[in-house]
Enzyme design. Structure first.
Site, PDB file in Angstrom:
ATOM      1  N   ASN A 146       0.870  -1.178   0.000  1.00  5.45           N
ATOM      2  CA  ASN A 146       0.000   0.000   0.000  1.00  5.45           C
ATOM      3  C   ASN A 146       0.910   1.232   0.000  1.00  5.45           C
ATOM      4  O   ASN A 146       1.559   1.513   1.009  1.00  5.45           O
ATOM      5  CB  ASN A 146      -0.891  -0.014   1.251  1.00  5.45           C
ATOM      6  CG  ASN A 146      -1.659   1.279   1.429  1.00  5.45           C
ATOM      7  OD1 ASN A 146      -1.832   2.039   0.465  1.00  5.45           O
ATOM      8  ND2 ASN A 146      -2.109   1.546   2.642  1.00  5.45           N
ATOM      9  N   LYS A 190       0.093   4.335  -0.174  1.00  3.00           N
ATOM     10  CA  LYS A 190      -0.501   5.533   0.434  1.00  3.00           C
ATOM     11  C   LYS A 190      -0.263   6.752  -0.475  1.00  3.00           C
ATOM     12  O   LYS A 190      -0.266   6.614  -1.685  1.00  3.00           O
ATOM     13  CB  LYS A 190       0.068   5.746   1.838  1.00  3.00           C
ATOM     14  CG  LYS A 190       0.106   4.471   2.669  1.00  3.00           C
ATOM     15  CD  LYS A 190       0.459   4.704   4.099  1.00  3.00           C
ATOM     16  CE  LYS A 190       0.648   3.362   4.775  1.00  3.00           C
ATOM     17  NZ  LYS A 190       0.411   3.411   6.195  1.00  3.00           N
ATOM     18  N   HIS A 237      -9.338   1.261   4.864  1.00  2.00           N
ATOM     19  CA  HIS A 237      -8.011   1.384   5.487  1.00  2.00           C
ATOM     20  C   HIS A 237      -8.127   2.317   6.695  1.00  2.00           C
ATOM     21  O   HIS A 237      -8.871   3.301   6.666  1.00  2.00           O
ATOM     22  CB  HIS A 237      -6.991   1.929   4.478  1.00  2.00           C
ATOM     23  CG  HIS A 237      -5.599   1.857   5.025  1.00  2.00           C
ATOM     24  ND1 HIS A 237      -5.097   2.808   5.873  1.00  2.00           N
ATOM     25  CD2 HIS A 237      -4.617   0.930   4.871  1.00  2.00           C
ATOM     26  CE1 HIS A 237      -3.859   2.465   6.219  1.00  2.00           C
ATOM     27  NE2 HIS A 237      -3.546   1.322   5.623  1.00  2.00           N
ATOM     28  N   GLU A 242      -6.422   4.641   7.830  1.00  2.00           N
ATOM     29  CA  GLU A 242      -6.193   6.083   7.607  1.00  2.00           C
ATOM     30  C   GLU A 242      -7.440   6.733   7.007  1.00  2.00           C
ATOM     31  O   GLU A 242      -7.754   7.885   7.311  1.00  2.00           O
ATOM     32  CB  GLU A 242      -4.952   6.277   6.719  1.00  2.00           C
ATOM     33  CG  GLU A 242      -3.677   5.989   7.519  1.00  2.00           C
ATOM     34  CD  GLU A 242      -2.541   5.378   6.724  1.00  2.00           C
ATOM     35  OE1 GLU A 242      -2.547   5.480   5.485  1.00  2.00           O
ATOM     36  OE2 GLU A 242      -1.647   4.791   7.355  1.00  2.00           O
ATOM     37  N   GLU A 286      -5.412  -5.230  10.438  1.00  2.00           N
ATOM     38  CA  GLU A 286      -4.363  -4.239  10.653  1.00  2.00           C
ATOM     39  C   GLU A 286      -4.634  -3.483  11.953  1.00  2.00           C
ATOM     40  O   GLU A 286      -5.408  -2.508  11.954  1.00  2.00           O
ATOM     41  CB  GLU A 286      -4.339  -3.243   9.500  1.00  2.00           C
ATOM     42  CG  GLU A 286      -4.062  -3.871   8.155  1.00  2.00           C
ATOM     43  CD  GLU A 286      -3.433  -2.863   7.204  1.00  2.00           C
ATOM     44  OE1 GLU A 286      -2.313  -3.095   6.776  1.00  2.00           O
ATOM     45  OE2 GLU A 286      -4.065  -1.828   6.932  1.00  2.00           O
ATOM     46  N   GLY A 337       2.553   1.778  10.609  1.00  4.27           N
ATOM     47  CA  GLY A 337       3.539   2.850  10.451  1.00  4.27           C
ATOM     48  C   GLY A 337       4.246   3.235  11.743  1.00  4.27           C
ATOM     49  O   GLY A 337       4.916   4.259  11.796  1.00  4.27           O
ATOM     50  N   SER A 343       3.446  -2.613  10.220  1.00  2.00           N
ATOM     51  CA  SER A 343       4.893  -2.657  10.416  1.00  2.00           C
ATOM     52  C   SER A 343       5.518  -3.997   9.991  1.00  2.00           C
ATOM     53  O   SER A 343       6.445  -4.495  10.629  1.00  2.00           O
ATOM     54  CB  SER A 343       5.250  -2.330  11.862  1.00  2.00           C
ATOM     55  OG  SER A 343       4.858  -0.998  12.159  1.00  2.00           O
TER      56      SER A 343
HETATM   57  C1  PEP Z   1      -0.619  -0.082   5.768  1.00  2.00           C
HETATM   58  O1  PEP Z   1      -0.545   1.027   5.260  1.00  2.00           O
HETATM   59  O2  PEP Z   1      -1.610  -0.779   5.535  1.00  2.00           O
HETATM   60  C2  PEP Z   1       0.450  -0.554   6.648  1.00  2.00           C
HETATM   61  C3  PEP Z   1       0.304  -1.714   7.218  1.00  2.00           C
HETATM   62  O3  PEP Z   1       1.530   0.286   6.826  1.00  2.00           O
HETATM   63  P1  PEP Z   1       2.941  -0.100   7.503  1.00  2.00           P
HETATM   64  O4  PEP Z   1       3.385  -1.408   6.880  1.00  2.00           O
HETATM   65  O5  PEP Z   1       3.853   1.026   7.138  1.00  2.00           O
HETATM   66  O6  PEP Z   1       2.720  -0.238   8.958  1.00  2.00           O
END
Ligand code: PEP
Length: 251
Positions: free
Chosen positions: A9, A11, A96, A98, A168, A174, A213
């Protein structure tokens, strides 16, 4: 047998020129992944979707990060399913964290998007997960169970067989704070149990990913969990070397 799936992803990152460079550099990876029965994908920004679709291997899944549930109309700033389909894009993230946090993406809205995608033979990659406060209050299963039940309400087993769910935890996205593999397995299994309750045996074929992460160093541990079928990766999917290392470490 569920095929492993690794999705990046991006973003709000990468200029179109950078996305093209990545797409070209990823061609051999998609081939390698296919030979090893792994599906590989990326979700670029809308602006880069066409470029990535045209320059990546045809085996690379190219997904949108969001979509509107209406076909067209007065929705300034939005993109519809027919617009994606015209570019050959047949996957989209939904819900997601965010977007849930900054764009008021509720479970109800996710449900409308998922229904619209499925009606158009597209694959929703539906993201669920609890916040830090909810995690600390021991509410993970309550929150994730609600997100799955509402997000997938009024759908039948045959509708949902190809959807993908990503667990998630918001506190791990992040932040570098990983959920342990025990938590990832426990919640991914819980999601499958909710899916079984809703849709019967179809649940055994639905892929459930972990995200939060994930890095080349820990991806294998997650994918070794019996109910974790792959990973949704943000930061570590941005550079081709790191993306390649993610794949290499699960071959
Ligand atoms: C994501 O954006 O779905 C995500 C899991 O980000 P990260 O791997 O940076 O934690």
């Amino acid at each position: 047998m569920r095929r492993k799936l690794l999705v990046g992803n991006w973003k709000m990152n990468k200029l179109v020129s950078e996305a093209k460079e990545f797409a070209l550099a990823s061609r051999d990876l998609a081939k390698k992944a296919k030979e090893n029965n792994i599906d590989l994908g990326v979700c670029p920004t809308y602006l880069s979707l066409q470029t990535v679709k045209e320059n990546a291997s045809k085996d690379m899944i190219v997904g949108a990060q969001n979509v509107h549930f209406k076909e067209s109309g007065a929705f300034t700033g939005e993109i519809s399913i027919p617009m994606l389909k015209e570019l050959g894009i047949d996957w989209s993230l939904v819900g997601h964290s965010e977007r849930r946090t900054y764009d008021n993406e509720t479970d109800e809205k996710c449900n409308l998007k998922i229904k619209a995608l499925l009606q158009n033979q597209m694959v929703p990659l539906y993201c669920v997960g609890e916040t830090l406060n909810e995690f600390e209050a021991g509410q993970t299963k309550e929150v994730v169970g609600r997100q799955v039940r509402v997000g997938l309400k009024e759908l039948a087993a045959e509708d949902v067989k190809d959807i993908v769910i990503a667990y998630e935890p918001v506190w791990s996205i992040g932040t570098g704070k990983n959920a342990s593999t025990e938590i990832a397995q426990d919640i991914c299994k819980f999601i499958r149990d909710v899916l079984r309750e809703m849709f019967g045996d179809v649940a055994d074929g639905i892929r459930v990913l972990y995200g939060g992460s994930v890095k080349p160093e820990n991806v294998k541990a997650y994918l070794s969990c019996p109910d974790v079928d792959g990973a949704l990766v943000g930061g570590a999917s941005l550079k081709i070397d790191s993306y390649e290392a993610l794949l290499n470490n699960i071959l």
